[in-house]
Structure formats: C-alpha cells, structure tokens
Motif scaffolding. Sequence first.
Motif, short mmCIF file in Angstrom:
data_model
loop_
_atom_site.label_atom_id
_atom_site.label_comp_id
_atom_site.label_asym_id
_atom_site.label_seq_id
_atom_site.Cartn_x
_atom_site.Cartn_y
_atom_site.Cartn_z
N SER B 7 -21.53 -32.64 68.66
CA SER B 7 -21.39 -33.07 69.55
C SER B 7 -22.94 -34.25 69.81
CB SER B 7 -21.55 -32.72 71.33
OG SER B 7 -22.28 -32.40 71.82
N GLU B 8 -23.65 -33.61 69.55
CA GLU B 8 -24.54 -34.36 69.77
C GLU B 8 -25.56 -35.07 68.43
OE1 GLU B 8 -26.36 -36.48 71.75
OE2 GLU B 8 -25.72 -35.63 72.88
N ALA B 9 -26.62 -35.87 68.47
CA ALA B 9 -26.85 -36.47 67.13
C ALA B 9 -27.51 -35.21 66.64
CB ALA B 9 -27.49 -37.85 67.48
N ALA B 10 -28.65 -35.84 65.20
CA ALA B 10 -29.27 -35.17 64.66
C ALA B 10 -30.43 -35.69 64.48
CB ALA B 10 -28.99 -35.04 63.03
N ALA B 11 -31.68 -34.50 63.58
CA ALA B 11 -32.64 -34.91 64.27
C ALA B 11 -32.98 -36.33 62.97
CB ALA B 11 -34.27 -34.15 62.63
N ALA B 12 -32.60 -37.10 62.84
CA ALA B 12 -32.49 -38.82 61.73
C ALA B 12 -33.05 -40.31 63.22
CB ALA B 12 -31.48 -38.52 61.74
N PRO B 13 -33.39 -41.07 62.51
CA PRO B 13 -33.83 -42.85 63.48
C PRO B 13 -32.23 -42.98 64.14
CG PRO B 13 -34.41 -42.65 61.03
CD PRO B 13 -33.68 -41.27 61.03
N ASP B 14 -32.80 -43.34 65.14
CA ASP B 14 -31.98 -43.05 66.14
C ASP B 14 -30.32 -43.82 65.80
OD1 ASP B 14 -32.46 -42.38 68.58
OD2 ASP B 14 -32.49 -43.78 69.65
N ASP B 15 -30.89 -44.88 65.07
CA ASP B 15 -28.73 -45.94 64.74
C ASP B 15 -28.76 -44.81 63.85
OD1 ASP B 15 -30.67 -47.95 66.34
OD2 ASP B 15 -30.19 -49.53 64.70
N GLU B 16 -28.88 -44.23 63.09
CA GLU B 16 -28.05 -43.47 62.61
C GLU B 16 -27.29 -42.21 63.09
OE1 GLU B 16 -30.71 -44.64 61.47
OE2 GLU B 16 -30.40 -45.66 59.21
N ALA B 17 -28.34 -41.34 63.78
CA ALA B 17 -28.04 -40.42 64.51
C ALA B 17 -26.74 -40.95 65.68
CB ALA B 17 -29.02 -39.77 65.53
N LEU B 18 -26.50 -42.17 65.94
CA LEU B 18 -25.33 -42.75 67.00
C LEU B 18 -24.16 -42.88 65.70
CD1 LEU B 18 -25.93 -43.71 70.21
CD2 LEU B 18 -25.91 -46.45 69.18
N LEU B 19 -24.65 -43.35 64.62
CA LEU B 19 -22.94 -43.83 64.83
C LEU B 19 -22.97 -42.11 63.67
CD1 LEU B 19 -24.67 -46.25 62.04
CD2 LEU B 19 -22.59 -46.00 62.73
N LEU B 20 -23.97 -41.26 63.56
CA LEU B 20 -22.63 -40.07 63.27
C LEU B 20 -21.76 -39.66 64.67
CD1 LEU B 20 -23.93 -37.69 61.03
CD2 LEU B 20 -25.88 -36.83 62.28
N ARG B 21 -22.91 -39.54 66.57
CA ARG B 21 -21.91 -39.43 66.99
C ARG B 21 -20.71 -39.88 66.48
NH1 ARG B 21 -25.12 -40.65 72.14
NH2 ARG B 21 -23.60 -40.20 72.95
N LEU B 22 -20.13 -41.34 66.25
CA LEU B 22 -19.29 -42.10 66.48
C LEU B 22 -18.61 -40.86 65.89
CD1 LEU B 22 -17.91 -44.43 67.77
CD2 LEU B 22 -19.10 -45.65 65.06
N PHE B 23 -18.75 -41.00 64.34
CA PHE B 23 -17.75 -40.30 63.77
C PHE B 23 -17.89 -38.49 64.38
CE2 PHE B 23 -20.20 -42.85 60.76
CZ PHE B 23 -19.08 -43.82 60.42
N ASN B 24 -18.10 -38.31 64.74
CA ASN B 24 -18.09 -36.72 65.35
C ASN B 24 -16.98 -37.08 66.14
OD1 ASN B 24 -18.62 -34.43 65.84
ND2 ASN B 24 -19.27 -34.88 67.04
N GLU B 25 -16.93 -38.22 67.00
CA GLU B 25 -15.85 -38.16 68.27
C GLU B 25 -14.36 -38.34 67.60
OE1 GLU B 25 -15.71 -38.11 71.60
OE2 GLU B 25 -17.95 -37.39 71.79
N ILE B 26 -14.70 -39.61 66.36
CA ILE B 26 -13.98 -40.34 65.72
C ILE B 26 -13.45 -38.39 65.03
CG2 ILE B 26 -12.90 -41.58 63.70
CD1 ILE B 26 -15.00 -43.17 65.11
N GLY B 27 -13.82 -38.00 64.67
CA GLY B 27 -13.17 -36.49 64.28
C GLY B 27 -12.22 -35.76 64.80
N ILE B 28 -13.21 -35.89 66.20
CA ILE B 28 -11.95 -34.32 67.20
C ILE B 28 -10.82 -35.41 67.83
CG2 ILE B 28 -12.93 -33.66 69.23
CD1 ILE B 28 -15.78 -33.00 68.43
N ILE B 29 -10.97 -36.27 67.99
CA ILE B 29 -9.54 -37.25 68.85
C ILE B 29 -9.11 -37.07 67.29
CG2 ILE B 29 -8.87 -39.66 68.79
CD1 ILE B 29 -11.64 -40.60 70.41
N ASN B 30 -9.07 -37.91 67.05
CA ASN B 30 -7.76 -37.21 65.62
C ASN B 30 -7.12 -36.40 65.13
OD1 ASN B 30 -6.26 -38.73 63.06
ND2 ASN B 30 -7.69 -36.81 62.37
N GLN B 31 -8.19 -34.51 65.64
CA GLN B 31 -7.56 -34.16 65.41
C GLN B 31 -6.63 -33.67 66.69
OE1 GLN B 31 -10.44 -31.30 63.82
NE2 GLN B 31 -9.39 -28.89 64.21
N LEU B 32 -7.09 -33.78 67.66
CA LEU B 32 -6.29 -33.90 69.02
C LEU B 32 -4.85 -34.67 69.50
CD1 LEU B 32 -9.63 -33.60 71.26
CD2 LEU B 32 -8.10 -31.40 70.82
N ALA B 33 -5.38 -35.49 68.40
CA ALA B 33 -4.23 -36.83 69.29
C ALA B 33 -3.09 -35.99 67.16
CB ALA B 33 -4.58 -37.71 68.31
#
Lengths: 159, 159
Positions: B7-33
């Motif tokens: 639900s958080e990011a990983a050991a990665a440059p900041d921008d990439e970590a943020l994008l990972l979180r974005l995809f994570n949120e989208i995945g969970i929303i899709n599943q719940l919806a």
Amino acid sequence: MPEPGGSEAAAAPDDEALLLRLFNEIGIINQLATNAFERVMPHGLTIAQFAILNHCARLGDNKTPAQLADILQVTRGTLTSTLGRLSEKRFIRIVPDEEDGRSKRVVLTAAGRRARDAAIAAAMPILSRARDAMPRARVQDLLPALEDLRRWLDADRTS
Amino acid sequence: MPEPGGSEAAAAPDDEALLLRLFNEIGIINQLATNAFERVMPHGLTIAQFAILNHCARLGDNKTPAQLADILQVTRGTLTSTLGRLSEKRFIRIVPDEEDGRSKRVVLTAAGRRARDAAIAAAMPILSRARDAMPRARVQDLLPALEDLRRWLDADRTS
DNA sequence: CTCCTCTGGATTGATATCAAACCATTATCG
DNA sequence: CGATAATGGTTTGATATCAATCCAGAGGAG
C-alpha cells in the motif's frame, strides 16, 4: 477487467454517468497496467504474487494468511492458492503457528527477497516511461482522491 | 487484482515509487468496484458481460467479435468465451457474416437489451451512494488525468 | 490459377478471483 | 466441563484473462 460502459456513460442522471466513466477508465487502466507489468516480471511472477513478496519485504513477514488476505483485499481462498504457487517457487515458506493450531505463518526466503528486488528492477523502465504521461505533480493530485474512493468502497462493502 | 506495493511504495526513486502507489490504488479500486457491481447485477451478469451488452445497446450491435475485442481491450480468445456465455443466456445472437466466411456478427436480442437496462438500474444505488465520496467536481478533476494515463498505456503497449 | 500470407475465431493451459461449503481448532458460555 | 459459536485454512466450481497454438477462409504475388 473492462469496466462498465463502452467508453461513454449510459442513460442515467449526469453524476452517476460520470462515475460510471470513472470506473470504466480505472478498469481499463488496471488491465493495461497489469499486463504491462506481468510481461516483464522475472520468474513468471504475477502481480498477485509480487504483491505478497513486496509486502513481506517491506513491512515484515511472519504474518498469517488471514492477515495478508485482509491487507491485500482478497479472500482467503484466493490467498491459499497464490501462497501455494509462491511456496512451489521457494519464494516463501509456510510454517505452522506454534501458538494457534489452526494458523500458519508466511516467511519470506532469501530467494523470495531477491525475486522481489528483481521484479522492481524489471518494472522500473515502465515506470520511468510513464512519468512522461504522469508527471509527479499530477500523480500527487490524483492519489488523495483515489485513496478516498478506495476507502469509501471498502467501507461501503462491509456495511 | 491487487496491484504492486502493499500500500506504500518501494525502494525506488521517488517519482517511480509514487507511480507504483498510483497503480496499486487503481488495482484495489478496480477489485472493490467490480465486486460491488457484480454482487447486484441481475441474471448473474459479470462486468465483462455487461460491457458487451452496454456497448451494443449504446453504440450499435452487428459488429464482429474482432472489432469488439479491440474496443473492449481484450484478446479474441477472451471474447469468444464471454460471447458464448451471453449467447447461452440468449442475450445476444452470433450470426455468420454473409460477406466474409471467416467472420461473424454479434446481434443484441430484446432480452439482452432488457438485461442491460436492468443492470444499469441495479447499479444506480451504488453510484448514488458513491457520490458522497466523489462529488461531481472531483470526478471531473480525475477523469482527464486518468484518460491520459490510459491513452499512454495503450500507446506504450503496442510500441 | 496456385501458393503463401494474413486475418478471424476457437481452443488449451495457466493464473487470479469470488462465493459457498467444508473441516479443524480455539474460544465462549451456560 | 461440555455444547455452541467463531476463526483459520482449504477445496470446489464458476468466470475472466492472457499467451500460444491451431484451423479455415480471404487476399496477394507470381
């Protein structure tokens, strides 16, 4: 999982139609992103498998399957299946819980940690390219709203 | 499909970590919806099945499976399977294409149109409740960014 | 006209996912 | 203590999804 609506809304009050489009976009993005990541993952890792490894690596292993299922928002049956696959690949070990005869514990192996690191490295090129379409500021605008939506869906689900 | 990152990011440059979180949120929303919608759908319709009915109702039927697969962003094999189920339910008919011996045409039946309307009606309560978490203005902020992301993923996929 | 290629669909085998049913163990209550 | 309830995991059966493979019909190049 393509979501409702071909790409437009339906015969519905305006606000609802807009929300339908939102869910539709999210569904398509999820499908495209899942596919993009899984095509570059090492060891044939799926996103579901990676999510487990990543959680264990970042936030600690030795959790029970039930806890992981809650965290990852999947049913226990689903988790049983994915844990089995990770176990076959020797990326985790599933050990009995000493204190509770019903329960088990999920332990990350050294190979599992390496696989997780390799998966992150493999995903980097995609994320770097994606920055062009989604610069940092834009993601920061999006995230809070999406988090709200996720929390609402989660709350509405159980209520 | 839970996405990367617990639900958080990983050991990665900041921008990439943020994008990972974005995809994570989208995945969970899709599943719940997806889950929320499928639980209220009539006739045991899935989102995939509804998407086909909805497209035919709104933008016209009589398309080939290949065209629908392109529109809905799924493989032809996937579409073959879902069309089969809709056909069993008598919500569509699959007729041979007169001009091309290889091809077929997907025709929406009257029952299919009714099922689609009923599905939309069944989804309304969810959408109405969701408006509390996502008022119109917020959705309008989100949508353009998500559309950009989807378009980028789609373009990056084929390149 | 004949071969070779391309395109449309279907099939297979893998994975993920859910709900529902199931068993074992623990916890609670009378 | 003993019966009942709650909890942890597993299994089953359905659906969706993809990649890869396969077949059949259409189109193009000689």
